[in-house]
Motif scaffolding. Structure first.
Motif, PDB file in Angstrom:
ATOM      1  N   GLU A 116       0.796  -1.224   0.000  1.00 27.41           N
ATOM      2  CA  GLU A 116       0.000   0.000   0.000  1.00 27.41           C
ATOM      3  C   GLU A 116       0.834   1.282   0.000  1.00 27.41           C
ATOM      4  O   GLU A 116       0.344   2.331  -0.360  1.00 27.41           O
ATOM      5  CB  GLU A 116      -0.866   0.031   1.286  1.00 27.41           C
TER       6      GLU A 116
ATOM      7  N   SER B  15      -1.671   3.269  -2.108  1.00 28.87           N
ATOM      8  CA  SER B  15      -2.693   4.200  -1.639  1.00 28.87           C
ATOM      9  C   SER B  15      -2.111   5.333  -0.808  1.00 28.87           C
ATOM     10  O   SER B  15      -2.787   6.320  -0.540  1.00 28.87           O
ATOM     11  CB  SER B  15      -3.723   3.477  -0.771  1.00 28.87           C
TER      12      SER B  15
ATOM     13  N   THR C 249      -5.833   8.358  -2.749  1.00 31.30           N
ATOM     14  CA  THR C 249      -7.165   8.208  -3.373  1.00 31.30           C
ATOM     15  C   THR C 249      -7.895   9.546  -3.406  1.00 31.30           C
ATOM     16  O   THR C 249      -8.715   9.782  -4.290  1.00 31.30           O
ATOM     17  CB  THR C 249      -8.013   7.169  -2.593  1.00 31.30           C
TER      18      THR C 249
END
Lengths: 573, 79
Positions: free
Chosen positions: A489, A525, A561
């Motif tokens: 991530e 992310s 995001t």
């Protein structure tokens, strides 16, 4: 230079606020005093040196056996000290037939040692070269005899330089040069050697320690970047305002020669990337006249990045030069023949280096040669262009003043940036930027060429280098990013450093947009950033905050995001 | 010409400086084992500092030969 005894007393002082550097010290003669000299002198360099000193004569034993104490110690620097005297002894025990290969064999051994270290440690290696012993076996004729000691020793020293040119993290500490400067009788005392197994005279120890620490300091980014010259009786003989252009002393005759040679030296420094500036008490037009018209001037106006001639005090003028160049005072050297001006500048700007020039201009250069002012650990062909870049920067500053709106100014610059990963072509410059950037540097982790090349190849890392061009010219490679993939991530911003030449152009936004889109495309992310404060990087204290990162337990996180690309006036090339 | 007393006074100064200990007292009969820190390594440093102070040079043999401070003084005065 301080005496060994003064340096030794430093050891009792408080080092707790200094950066700790771990050194493994190995020698084939006694290194106990060198150990003391390094630790003691380090106080004056604001370093706390933690030394692992190998037992006597264990260089190969420790370095070729990767289970040894040295490998467990994980030193930042491995310092290897082979003594000329021991080498001479080995040479005499070598068969005459094998002597023509003596230097090559020693080099092969040293290469093997370096390679072994580099396979198992991330460290830098400092190796002392071999101060000359002329054993007079052949007299001058030794130069003709390939199998003579003198020939092989000189060859070894040259080959050592070649070895260091081929191994990025191997630095030669030049004892040959030091002996040449202070003389063999100061370097080596037979009675000390006989009684203690030490090849360095006590008087020479501070010098050797200083040479060694200068390499460590330069690796830590503490280097000189700018030479500021006074004019009258420093750059030329006489006083331009009183004597006139035809009467100042410069050129091949008499004392003029001393000034010409100093100018050639300054020009050579400029060509290797040291910025030249002028700070003189003069009327500007008169001070510039020799640079424009005198046939014997070596330095010309285009060699000078910032030219300040007026009747203000010199400390104020040097502060002005500093504000244009945007580099630390501690990276500046100021040359002035006048003791009053020197003291005035020292008093107001304690960080600046002001050599105590001898009274006789004929002595200037020889004196400057002894100071090792411009130690460096990187060199790239682009360095020579630095002066032009600072001159162009001065033009940009002028243009900026004609715009009321910052954005209009940035648009007018027509900026384009070329983005590349680390490649063998840009590795030297990226490494150099890593060493030199002090202010705009988020974590100040210093990488040398070998480490940068390694990161370029490592799949866990993503690397970015940024060039910036605008209508005034090419700024060159001015920013680099190292991202480390620490989880599926998250990309961690291991390094973000940028040249202060390109501050306030919106480069930060452009860089962030670039790495965010990279991270997104690779399924991440989050970006994770960290600010590690140093005495010099206060400028970027709020860097991540300003870019919209959120703080969590001393780290900064950006949620990709919800990220909106930042406004930028830089086009992707 | 330096007297033995002057020689001793100056040697004490050198010892205080090199060993960084202002409390050092020496007499002609003092030996290395009487002074803390006067080890073989510091001995070399002391010798070089004494040479500098008295502007003399000792031979390697002399450096190793002194049994006590008095012999060092005798050696200096013989130069």
């Amino acid at each position: 230079m301080k005496h060994f005894n003064e340096i030794k007393r430093n050891i009792k002082k408080d080092f707790s606020s200094f950066k700790t550097i771990k050194i493994a010290l190995l020698g084939d003669t006694s290194t106990q005093f060198l150990n003391v000299a390094l630790r003691g002198l380090a106080y004056d360099y604001h370093l706390n040196i933690d030394i692992f000193e190998a037992d006597f004569n264990q260089i190969e034993l420790q370095l070729l056996n990767t289970d040894s104490e040295v490998y467990q110690f994980k030193a930042d620097y491995v310092i290897i000290f082979y003594a000329s005297h021991k080498l001479l002894n080995k040479f005499y025990k070598t068969n005459v037939e094998a002597r023509t290969a003596f230097a090559n064999n020693k080099i092969n051994q040293l290469r093997e040692i370096c390679n072994t270290i580099n396979q198992h440690l991330t460290t830098k290696i400092i190796l002392y070269n071999f101060p000359e012993i002329d054993d007079q076996i052949f007299g001058n004729y030794a130069n003709k005899i390939i199998s003579s000691w003198l020939y092989q020793q000189r060859k070894l020293n040259i080959e050592l330089s070649a070895l260091s040119a081929s191994i990025g993290n191997l630095f030669i500490c030049d004892l040959v040069s030091l002996q040449n400067q202070i003389g063999k009788s100061n370097m080596f005392r037979p009675s000390v050697y006989v009684n203690s197994e030490m090849v360095l005279n006590i008087e020479a120890l501070p010098e050797v320690a200083a040479r060694t620490l200068s390499i460590i300091n330069a690796n830590d980014g503490k280097i000189k970047k700018c030479l500021i010259l006074d004019l009258d009786n420093t750059t030329w003989g006489g006083i331009i305002g009183d004597d006139g252009i035809e009467n100042i002393q410069i050129g091949g005759l008499g004392i003029g020669k001393a000034f010409s040679e100093l100018q050639y030296w300054a020009k050579e420094l400029k060509n290797r990337g040291i910025i030249l500036a002028v700070c003189s008490k003069n009327t500007e037009s008169i001070a510039k006249e020799p640079f424009e018209k005198h046939p014997d001037m070596v330095l010309r106006l285009e060699d000078i990045a910032v030219f300040v001639a007026n009747w203000e005090n010199k400390a104020a003028n040097i502060k002005h030069i500093q504000s244009i160049l945007n580099i630390g005072f501690d990276s500046m050297v100021f040359l002035d023949d006048n003791p009053f001006e020197r003291n005035m500048v020292r008093e107001h700007i304690p960080e600046i280096t002001v050599p105590e020039l001898p009274e006789d201009p004929a002595e200037y250069l020889e004196y400057l040669y002894t100071l090792n002012l411009f130690e460096t650990v990187s060199f790239s062909a682009l360095d020579a262009e630095r002066t032009t870049q600072y001159q162009v920067e001065a033009q940009r500053t002028q243009l900026q003043q004609s715009f009321v709106n910052e954005d209009d100014f940035l648009v007018s610059l027509n900026m384009v940036s070329k983005i590349e990963p680390f490649t063998k072509f840009n590795t030297p410059r990226v490494a150099q930027l890593s060493q030199r950037s002090n202010q705009f540097n988020l974590r100040t982790v210093r990488y040398n060429e070998a480490a940068i090349a390694q990161i370029g190849l490592d799949e866990n890392y993503a690397s970015f280098s940024f060039n910036l061009e605008d209508k005034f010219g090419d700024n060159g490679l001015i920013c680099a990013i190292i991202l480390e993939k620490i989880s599926k991530e998250i990309f961690f911003i291991d390094s973000w450093f940028m040249s202060c030449r390109v501050l306030k152009r919106g480069m930060e936004n452009f860089v962030l947009n670039t790495i965010v889109s990279f991270a997104k495309n690779n399924g991440s992310s989050f970006l994770k950033g960290e600010y590690l404060p140093t005495p010099k990087n206060d400028m970027v204290k709020d860097h991540y905050k300003n870019l919209g990162f959120e703080e969590q337990e001393n780290y900064w996180f950006l949620n990709l995001t919800t990220f909106e690309p930042k406004k930028t006036f830089i086009q992707n090339k | 010409m330096t007297t033995r007393e002057e020689g001793l006074t100056q040697i004490i100064e050198v010892f205080k400086d090199v060993l960084d200990d202002q409390s050092i007292t020496l007499s002609e009969s003092t030996t290395a084992s009487d002074v803390e820190d006067w080890d073989s390594l510091n001995h070399i440093q002391l010798v070089v500092a004494v040479e500098k102070k008295f502007k003399v040079r000792f031979t390697s043999k002399e450096i190793q030969s002194w049994a006590n401070v008095g012999e060092m003084i005798t050696c200096i005065l013989s130069k």
